[in-house]
Design a protein around this motif. Structure first.
Motif, short mmCIF file in Angstrom:
data_model
loop_
_atom_site.label_atom_id
_atom_site.label_comp_id
_atom_site.label_asym_id
_atom_site.label_seq_id
_atom_site.Cartn_x
_atom_site.Cartn_y
_atom_site.Cartn_z
N ILE A 115 -51.21 69.30 34.88
CA ILE A 115 -49.77 69.43 34.65
C ILE A 115 -49.04 68.30 35.38
O ILE A 115 -48.04 68.53 36.04
N GLY A 116 -49.58 67.09 35.28
CA GLY A 116 -49.10 65.94 36.06
C GLY A 116 -49.96 65.73 37.29
O GLY A 116 -50.02 64.65 37.85
N SER A 117 -50.62 66.77 37.72
CA SER A 117 -51.67 66.77 38.74
C SER A 117 -52.55 67.98 38.43
O SER A 117 -52.20 68.83 37.62
N TYR A 176 -58.18 61.47 27.39
CA TYR A 176 -57.44 62.33 28.31
C TYR A 176 -57.67 63.80 27.94
O TYR A 176 -57.75 64.14 26.77
N HIS A 177 -57.78 64.64 28.94
CA HIS A 177 -57.99 66.07 28.71
C HIS A 177 -57.03 66.86 29.61
O HIS A 177 -56.53 66.35 30.60
N ASP A 178 -56.80 68.09 29.22
CA ASP A 178 -55.80 68.93 29.88
C ASP A 178 -56.40 70.04 30.74
O ASP A 178 -55.74 70.55 31.64
N PHE A 179 -57.61 70.44 30.41
CA PHE A 179 -58.25 71.54 31.12
C PHE A 179 -59.65 71.13 31.55
O PHE A 179 -60.33 70.36 30.87
N PHE A 180 -60.08 71.68 32.66
CA PHE A 180 -61.39 71.38 33.23
C PHE A 180 -62.00 72.68 33.75
O PHE A 180 -61.33 73.47 34.42
N ARG A 200 -53.83 69.01 24.06
CA ARG A 200 -52.49 68.52 23.81
C ARG A 200 -52.41 67.05 24.25
O ARG A 200 -53.33 66.54 24.86
N SER A 201 -51.30 66.39 23.92
CA SER A 201 -51.16 64.99 24.31
C SER A 201 -51.01 64.88 25.83
O SER A 201 -50.62 65.82 26.51
N GLY A 202 -51.33 63.71 26.34
CA GLY A 202 -51.29 63.49 27.78
C GLY A 202 -52.58 63.97 28.42
O GLY A 202 -53.58 64.18 27.76
#
Length: 89
Positions: free
Chosen positions: A61-63, A40-44, A22-24
Motif C-alpha cells: 500500500i505504498g509500503s 509489480y505485485h500487490d500481495f505477498f 491491480r496496477s502499481g
C-alpha cells in the motif's frame, strides 16, 4: 501469480508467492530476500517449514503492510505421495 522456493534442505525451504491484482505495486518482497518478481505485485505470502512452520500475508500500500498470519499444517495428513480425503458428499 509467481511462486518461488528458496533453500537447500526441506527443513529450511522458504516459499514466496506473489500476486499481481491491480496496477502499481512492488517488484521486491517484504522479507528482503534476494528474490524479486519481473512485474509489480500487490500481495505477498511467505511461508517456511522449519521451526514448526508458519507464514505471513503482506499487502503493498505504498509500503509493505503485514497484519495477517497463516496457519500451516505440517502433520502427516500432508505427506508426499499421499492423497486427500474424499470430502464430497
Amino acid at each position: 501469480m509467481a511462486v518461488f522456493a528458496q533453500g537447500g534442505s526441506s527443513d529450511g525451504v522458504k516459499y514466496l508467492i506473489f500476486f499481481n491484482t491491480r496496477s502499481g505495486g512492488n517488484s521486491g518482497n517484504p522479507w528482503g530476500r534476494a528474490v524479486n518478481s519481473t512485474v509489480y505485485h500487490d500481495f505477498f505470502i511467505g511461508s517456511w517449514v522449519n521451526g514448526g512452520g508458519s507464514g505471513q500475508f503482506w499487502e503493498w500500500i505504498g509500503s509493505w503492510k503485514h497484519d495477517h498470519g497463516i496457519s500451516i499444517d505440517l502433520s502427516d495428513r500432508c505427506q508426499r505421495g499421499g492423497s486427500l480425503p474424499d470430502t464430497a458428499g
